[in-house]
Structures are given as structure tokens and as C-alpha cells.
Write a protein that holds these residues in place. Structure first.
Motif, mmCIF file in Angstrom:
data_model
loop_
_atom_site.group_PDB
_atom_site.id
_atom_site.type_symbol
_atom_site.label_atom_id
_atom_site.label_comp_id
_atom_site.label_asym_id
_atom_site.label_seq_id
_atom_site.Cartn_x
_atom_site.Cartn_y
_atom_site.Cartn_z
ATOM 1 N N ILE A 1 0.864 -1.180 0.000
ATOM 2 C CA ILE A 1 0.000 0.000 0.000
ATOM 3 C C ILE A 1 0.899 1.229 0.000
ATOM 4 O O ILE A 1 1.808 1.336 0.825
ATOM 5 C CB ILE A 1 -0.891 0.024 1.256
ATOM 6 C CG1 ILE A 1 -1.666 -1.290 1.339
ATOM 7 C CG2 ILE A 1 -1.852 1.212 1.231
ATOM 8 C CD1 ILE A 1 -1.400 -2.034 2.591
ATOM 9 N N LYS A 2 0.641 2.131 -0.942
ATOM 10 C CA LYS A 2 1.513 3.307 -1.061
ATOM 11 C C LYS A 2 0.697 4.567 -1.325
ATOM 12 O O LYS A 2 -0.249 4.527 -2.119
ATOM 13 C CB LYS A 2 2.476 3.144 -2.257
ATOM 14 C CG LYS A 2 3.267 1.877 -2.291
ATOM 15 C CD LYS A 2 4.122 1.786 -3.566
ATOM 16 C CE LYS A 2 4.854 0.456 -3.595
ATOM 17 N NZ LYS A 2 5.679 0.309 -4.826
ATOM 18 N N PRO A 3 1.092 5.686 -0.723
ATOM 19 C CA PRO A 3 0.547 6.968 -1.166
ATOM 20 C C PRO A 3 1.003 7.164 -2.619
ATOM 21 O O PRO A 3 2.128 6.787 -2.955
ATOM 22 C CB PRO A 3 1.231 8.000 -0.257
ATOM 23 C CG PRO A 3 1.921 7.221 0.818
ATOM 24 C CD PRO A 3 2.154 5.849 0.295
ATOM 25 N N ALA A 4 0.155 7.714 -3.487
ATOM 26 C CA ALA A 4 0.501 7.773 -4.909
ATOM 27 C C ALA A 4 1.681 8.693 -5.193
ATOM 28 O O ALA A 4 2.499 8.415 -6.059
ATOM 29 C CB ALA A 4 -0.709 8.212 -5.729
ATOM 30 N N ASN A 5 1.756 9.783 -4.447
ATOM 31 C CA ASN A 5 2.766 10.797 -4.785
ATOM 32 C C ASN A 5 3.786 10.996 -3.690
ATOM 33 O O ASN A 5 3.782 12.013 -2.998
ATOM 34 C CB ASN A 5 2.100 12.157 -5.045
ATOM 35 C CG ASN A 5 1.319 12.154 -6.332
ATOM 36 O OD1 ASN A 5 1.870 12.335 -7.406
ATOM 37 N ND2 ASN A 5 0.017 11.916 -6.212
ATOM 38 N N LEU A 6 4.669 10.040 -3.504
ATOM 39 C CA LEU A 6 5.671 10.218 -2.461
ATOM 40 C C LEU A 6 6.927 9.454 -2.844
ATOM 41 O O LEU A 6 6.979 8.821 -3.887
ATOM 42 C CB LEU A 6 5.126 9.722 -1.115
ATOM 43 C CG LEU A 6 5.326 10.673 0.058
ATOM 44 C CD1 LEU A 6 4.466 11.897 -0.058
ATOM 45 C CD2 LEU A 6 5.038 9.978 1.362
ATOM 46 N N GLY A 7 7.918 9.513 -2.001
ATOM 47 C CA GLY A 7 9.143 8.763 -2.256
ATOM 48 C C GLY A 7 9.794 8.395 -0.948
ATOM 49 O O GLY A 7 9.232 8.631 0.126
ATOM 50 N N SER A 8 10.977 7.799 -1.031
ATOM 51 C CA SER A 8 11.755 7.434 0.154
ATOM 52 C C SER A 8 11.001 6.485 1.083
ATOM 53 O O SER A 8 11.250 6.465 2.285
ATOM 54 C CB SER A 8 12.198 8.680 0.930
ATOM 55 O OG SER A 8 13.043 9.465 0.135
ATOM 56 N N SER A 9 10.076 5.714 0.538
ATOM 57 C CA SER A 9 9.316 4.708 1.291
ATOM 58 C C SER A 9 8.393 5.297 2.361
ATOM 59 O O SER A 9 7.841 4.561 3.172
ATOM 60 C CB SER A 9 10.252 3.687 1.961
ATOM 61 O OG SER A 9 10.970 2.993 0.986
#
Ligand code: ATP
Ligand code: MG
Ligand code: MG
Ligand code: MG
Length: 365
Positions: free
Chosen positions: A188-196
Motif C-alpha cells: 500500500i503506497k501513497p501515490a505521490n511520495l518517495g523514500s518509502s
């Protein structure tokens, strides 16, 4: 004549600290015979600062910004001039504190890697390093990125997505949709992010709910992906523009557990800033797989119309099937460590990135 390069770093994103490191590394390694650096730091409140106090990592550790001035940018000028903001109330006194010929954005994530700051530079008509507005924003949004990869027949894991607002309204419906479409384990990931940041793994409905509750703190769009079990991670960078692309060495990040966390990536792995290097370069993979990864890396870069230097992240499953996981249009430390083994030093890499930016800018005129 030497050109002034404005290195912009920091920024209003959860990757603020990572960006400080990238910015400092670029300023340290830039070719001093060709370029003068104008440091531009965007603090967490979104204020823009310049000044000699921004060259020293210690100042960031101690929140010491004495030797800096707040700046503003005049959108009415074609030249990218930096003006100090007058500090005496009521008196409007403009003071030019720097002139910039080219911008090197060294910001990761929101407001830096997503096309927003690139739009500002387009409006200011100043050449800037890296991907343009479109490539940056498509590369930032993991849903649109995967849609584009998919339509280019690039190998990706199955995924689905939804809005936070819908989750709040009707989570049962979303849970059913996800479970109908994908089998656990899931990512599950936020669509607009990085660095985990905001990413979790789910093995059942309970952990899925928990994971979504974390992700919706960061974004209004959430992507859920099929997890590759016990994957190997391989990253490869691409530099260039249009059809003129070349690939770096591949790396395999090591020493992570469930998945590569923020800590694994930055706190534990940056030797100079307190961690230890934990990656194998070149990655220990067969030539055939490496060649395929390089081909897919270039195709992924081209699919989003990338420019400059991007890092493409891959997952290998137990049968060595290759999946492209994502593209990072402004990778941490500009992925210099992937280029060194190809005979391109950090300094040369910066030079190449600037040359591409100037060339593309000249062609536009
Ligand atoms: P960055 O930009 O720093 O590389 P990110 O926040 O954009 O990271 P991802 O690269 O998508 O996030 O995922 C973070 C990590 O989670 C990956 O490096 C990998 O370890 C793991 N991961 C992500 N998606 C999957 C998947 N579908 N299957 C298995 N592992 C995954
Ligand atoms: Mg990423
Ligand atoms: Mg990133
Ligand atoms: Mg990644």
C-alpha cells in the motif's frame, strides 16, 4: 565565462532532509572551473534563502541560518535574479543578491520532483536541470506512472487504486474491490511520495486497513500493488534526453528486511552522514538479466519523456522475472554512485546534466 548555477534544495516535502544531502553533495562536487554556485535553500516553511551559510552541513544540523538572507524572485524579469527581501518594515528596498544562469533543482518529492518547481522555472524562462513538468509529474504519481508503463507494455505488478475520500465514505466497497482483484500479500503506497514514506505491506484484511490508514495521511490517492515475495531489488539509472540515452551500472541495495525503509535508504546507508554503504555495485546478476534491465530502464525513461538523470527501480521475483517498480526523476544523491563505475565521476555527471539542460533550452529557442 563562468556560469552561475543555482542549486535549489530542501523544499516542503517529507524528503526535505534527503534533499539537503543531495544539494550539499552537488555543491561540493560541481566543476568549480566552469561554474559558480548560488545556493538556494527552501526551508520547511517554504521560505527561500541564499548565502554562504548554506554550504555547511553543520549549519543544517544546528538550525543555524545566520549567514543567509531571505530572497524573493521577481517573475517580471526574464533574468533569474534573486532579491533580498527587505527586513525594515514599510521600506521597499530591493537588493540583488545573486544572478542565476541555470537552475539545478535537487529536491525530492512534493514541490520539487513533481513538476511544480519546474513550472516556475519554465515561466521564469531559465534553463533547469532534469525532467520537465510533464515527465516530473507523471514520474511522481505512481498511478499515472504505472498506467503509462502499462500502455508501453513494460512489465509491472498488478495494481489498483482509489481516492481517500471514497475510503472514508465506503471502505467496505474498496476492500472488496481490492480483494477481488489482487491476492495478498499487498503493498500500500501513497501515490505521490518517495523514500518509502507512508508505505506498508499487508498480509491480510487487518493489515490492509492499517496500511491504508497510514497511507491516507500522506495523499488523497492510494495505490495497492501485488507484492513480489522475497524480491531482489535492482536499480539502474538513465541519463540523456529524447533518443540519446545511456544506462549506468546496476546496484543491488542490501541489508533491508521486509522492504527498503526510509532508514535503510538514508540514515543507515550514507557513510558521510553517519551511516554505512549498503549496496552491491555492480549488482551480481547475469549478463542477460542486466541487458534486459538496461533496455527496460531506457524504455521507462522514454515512456514518461524523461530528461537528465533518473533512477529506475526494479524488482526481481524468485524466478528472475523482471518488474519495473518505479522511476525517480530526481534520485537521491543524483545516483552518482551508479555512474562512477562507468567512468563518469560525480563532477562529470553534474556537467553532463547541466549540458543536457542547456542544450534542450537552446533547442527550444
Ligand atoms: P524511492 O523513491 O525512495 O525509491 P518510493 O517511496 O517511491 O521509494 P517504492 O520504491 O515504490 O517507494 O517502494 C519502496 C520499497 O518497497 C521498494 O524499494 C521495495 O523494497 C518495496 N516494494 C515496493 N513495491 C513492492 C512490490 N510490489 N513488491 C515487493 N516489494 C515492493
Ligand atoms: Mg520513488
Ligand atoms: Mg523518490
Ligand atoms: Mg523506489
Amino acid at each position: 565565462m563562468k556560469k552561475n548555477v543555482g542549486v535549489v534544495f530542501g523544499g516542503r516535502s517529507v524528503e526535505h532532509e534527503v534533499s539537503i544531502i543531495t544539494g550539499l553533495q552537488i555543491m561540493e562536487n560541481i566543476d568549480k572551473d566552469k561554474y559558480d554556485v548560488v545556493p538556494i535553500y527552501i526551508n520547511k516553511e517554504g521560505k527561500w534563502l541564499t548565502g554562504n551559510g548554506l554550504f555547511d552541513f553543520e549549519n543544517f544540523k544546528h538550525n543555524n541560518f545566520e549567514d543567509t538572507e531571505e530572497i524573493m524572485i521577481s517573475p517580471t524579469h526574464n533574468d533569474f535574479n534573486l532579491y533580498a527581501i527587505p527586513n525594515k518594515a514599510g521600506i521597499f528596498r530591493k537588493k540583488i543578491v545573486g544572478k542565476v544562469d541555470i537552475i539545478f533543482p535537487a529536491i525530492h518529492g512534493t514541490n520539487g520532483e513533481d513538476g511544480t518547481i519546474q513550472g516556475l522555472f519554465e515561466l521564469m524562462n531559465v534553463p533547469y536541470v532534469g525532467s520537465n513538468v510533464l515527465a516530473s509529474s507523471v514520474g511522481m504519481d505512481k498511478i499515472l506512472m504505472k498506467d503509462v508503463f502499462k500502455s508501453n507494455n513494460l512489465p509491472i505488478v498488478d495494481y489498483t487504486w482509489f481516492y481517500r475520500s471514497k475510503w472514508i465514505e465506503n471502505r467496505e466497497e474498496i476492500l472488496e474491490e481490492i480483494e477481488n482483484k489482487l491476492k495478498y500479500p499487498l503493498f500500500i503506497k501513497p501515490a505521490n511520495l518517495g523514500s518509502s514514506v507512508g508505505i506498508s505491506k499487508a498480509i491480510d484484511r487487518n493489515s490492509l486497513i492499517n496500511g491504508v490508514e497510514i497511507a491516507i495521511r500522506y495523499d488523497r490517492k492510494i495505490i495497492v500493488e501485488k507484492a513480489i515475495e522475497n524480491p531482489r531489488e535492482i536499480n539502474c539509472a538513465v541519463i540523456g534526453y529524447d533518443e540519446n540515452l545511456k544506462t549506468s551500472l546496476c546496484e543491488e541495495p542490501l541489508g533491508w528486511q521486509e522492504f527498503l525503509s526510509y532508514e535503510d535508504k538514508y540514515v543507515n546507508s550514507n557513510a558521510k552522514y553517519g551511516g554505512e554503504e549498503r549496496r552491491r555495485i555492480p549488482a551480481d546478476i547475469e549478463d542477460e538479466i542486466r541487458a534486459e534491465i538496461e533496455t527496460i530502464a531506457k524504455k521507462s525513461f522514454k515512456a514518461i519523456d524523461g530528461r537528465g538523470n533518473a533512477r529506475i527501480d526494479f524488482l526481481l521475483d524468485q524466478k528472475n522475472k523482471i518488474y519495473v517498480n518505479e522511476i525517480n526523476t530526481m534520485p537521491g544523491s543524483i545516483a552518482y554512485y551508479l555512474w562512477e563505475g562507468k567512468g563518469i565521476s560525480f563532477k562529470q555527471l553534474i556537467n553532463e546534466m547541466i549540458d543536457i539542460a542547456l542544450k534542450v533550452y537552446d533547442e527550444k529557442e
